[in-house]
Design an enzyme around this catalytic site. Structure first.
Site, PDB file in Angstrom:
ATOM      1  CD  GLU A 184      -3.122  -0.690   2.490  1.00 21.27           C
ATOM      2  OE1 GLU A 184      -2.703  -0.204   3.164  1.00 21.27           O
ATOM      3  OE2 GLU A 184      -4.222  -1.969   2.926  1.00 21.27           O
TER       4      GLU A 184
ATOM      5  CB  SER B  27       8.783  -3.545   4.065  1.00 15.17           C
ATOM      6  OG  SER B  27       9.799  -3.461   3.153  1.00 15.17           O
TER       7      SER B  27
ATOM      8  CG  PHE C  39       4.711   0.058  -6.158  1.00 17.55           C
ATOM      9  CD1 PHE C  39       5.764   0.602  -7.458  1.00 17.55           C
ATOM     10  CD2 PHE C  39       5.529   0.515  -4.843  1.00 17.55           C
ATOM     11  CE1 PHE C  39       5.816   1.787  -6.882  1.00 17.55           C
ATOM     12  CE2 PHE C  39       5.858   1.691  -5.296  1.00 17.55           C
ATOM     13  CZ  PHE C  39       6.279   2.138  -6.031  1.00 17.55           C
ATOM     14  CB  ILE C  40      -0.349  -4.663  -7.525  1.00 19.04           C
ATOM     15  CG1 ILE C  40      -0.970  -3.923  -6.282  1.00 19.04           C
ATOM     16  CG2 ILE C  40      -1.373  -6.189  -7.857  1.00 19.04           C
ATOM     17  CD1 ILE C  40      -0.190  -4.710  -4.817  1.00 19.04           C
TER      18      ILE C  40
ATOM     19  CD  GLU D   4       6.359 -11.819  -3.408  1.00 17.49           C
ATOM     20  OE1 GLU D   4       6.594 -10.947  -3.907  1.00 17.49           O
ATOM     21  OE2 GLU D   4       5.660 -12.434  -2.496  1.00 17.49           O
TER      22      GLU D   4
END
Length: 398
Positions: free
Chosen positions: A158, A163, A187-188, A271
């Site tokens: 968001e 972080s 930043f999606i 990830e």
């Protein structure tokens, strides 16, 4: 020039007679590096050919357009590569190591943005649905996702939160039959094209990490995506997303209410391992391109030593990454190993590719310059270097 074998120390091999190098290559080919098997090595060759013929020819076009075709998801699905990690019952291949092969080889597609966009869908957004979703959710979202017919994005980060996951402000208010979501994400990766957003929300104001839940938000009224311009990953759509009174039904709660932090932590390990694998692949591609550039024109001692340092850096990154992969597929607690792999490879990839650009000088090809821009995200995305150092430091008892 043929790709340098994973365990090849290039400076040493380049000094050996051709026949000796060929014999060494044949001997190594019979001894895959665990957890890879001979079948995985065959798959690697097939995937490499697929990428070279189906994705790589479009790289420049997609980079210039700032968008890669959604057809790419379908191409991977039709070839059987999109769902390699997922259970066969949902259309996958059931092989985590095979999925690792794909991620490493995607570096050959010529665009970090294409690799990131495909990886964000299959490697980051869909795994939580497989791991935590109901059977109905899996049939509704996972199955078409693995066919390339539905595109998913993971929406956690968001504006202003960075972080610190506990600081997210996107809120889901309980109403009859579900939730009403308001807030913003940024930043999606894949956030412009995504049909569904696997979204972290606050479902209670108190409790910090314990007040987070996940909702599967379908694209519809109240969901607005705005593309962001970036230094690299040009072919990948990266979005800021706004939720304005978006209704999400009860059946789209993913996992248990208020326990979304556990989903985040579970997803982070894969990830980060994907990012390490991708960095190893990118370094290898740029290294080989630089070897081709130097072949036939000779090189002085300074260049030979620079290439030796690059080969050493790639091998170190590959070794810690494969070690982390072995722990992960064995079902062990691999947080420390994955953290080391992610931390070691990301800054290293940028430095290695920068060195390759420097060796080319003013004649550096556009794809190398692109790779350098793309690599800059590595020390930031998926947990910054500072976060990785903190995790590793705490694992040392400090």
């Amino acid at each position: 020039m043929r790709r340098v074998s994973r365990m090849t120390r290039a400076p040493r091999d380049l000094a050996r007679p051709d026949a000796e190098r060929a014999a060494g290559a044949r001997a190594h080919a019979a001894r895959p590096i665990p957890p890879f098997t001979a079948e995985h090595d065959r798959l690697r060759s097939e995937i490499r050919e697929f990428i070279a013929t189906r994705l790589r020819p479009h790289a420049d076009e997609w980079e210039n357009a700032g968008w890669f075709s959604n057809d790419a998801f379908g191409w991977l699905a039709q070839a059987g590569y999109l769902g390699l990690k997922f259970p066969a019952v949902y259309g996958g291949g059931g092989d985590t190591v095979a999925a690792a092969v794909l991620v490493e080889e995607l570096a050959g597609c010529g665009s970090g943005g294409v690799a990131a966009g495909l990886g964000a869908h299959a490697g980051i957004a869909l795994p939580p649905i497989e791991a935590f979703g109901t059977e109905e959710q899996k049939q509704r979202y996972l199955v078409p996702g693995l066919r390339g017919e539905l595109i998913a994005a993971l929406a956690i980060t968001e504006p202003g939160a960075g972080s610190d996951v506990a600081s997210i402000r996107t809120a889901a208010r309980r109403v009859d039959g579900g939730y009403v979501v308001n807030g913003a994400k940024t930043f999606i990766t894949g956030g412009v094209r995504a049909d569904i957003l696997v979204t972290a929300v606050k479902t209670k104001t108190e409790g910090g990490h314990h007040g987070i839940s996940f909702l599967i938000v379908e694209r519809g009224p109240g969901v607005t995506s705005s593309p962001l311009r970036k230094l690299g990953w040009h072919a990948s759509d990266t979005a800021e997303i706004a939720f304005d009174d978006v209704f999400v039904p009860d059946e789209n709660l993913l996992g248990r209410e208020h326990e979304g932090f556990y989903l985040i932590m579970a997803n982070f390990q894969w990830e980060r391992l994907l990012m390490a694998l991708g960095a190893v692949g990118a370094m290898q591609v740029c290294f080989e391109q630089t070897l081709r550039f130097l072949a036939g024109q000779g090189s002085g001692q300074a260049v030979r030593h620079a290439m030796a340092e690059i080969a050493l850096a790639i091998e170190a990154g590959r070794d810690v990454t494969y070690a982390a992969l072995r722990c992960h597929v064995a079902g062990a607690d691999a947080v420390r190993e994955v953290t080391i792999a992610k931390l070691q490879t990301q800054r290293c990839a940028f430095d290695v590719i920068d060195a390759c650009v420097g060796i080319h000088g003013l004649d550096a090809p556009p794809e190398l310059e692109r790779a350098l821009r793309d690599a800059r995200l590595g020390p930031i995305g998926g947990g910054t270097d500072e976060i990785m150092k903190e995790i590793l430091g705490r694992s040392l008892g400090l």
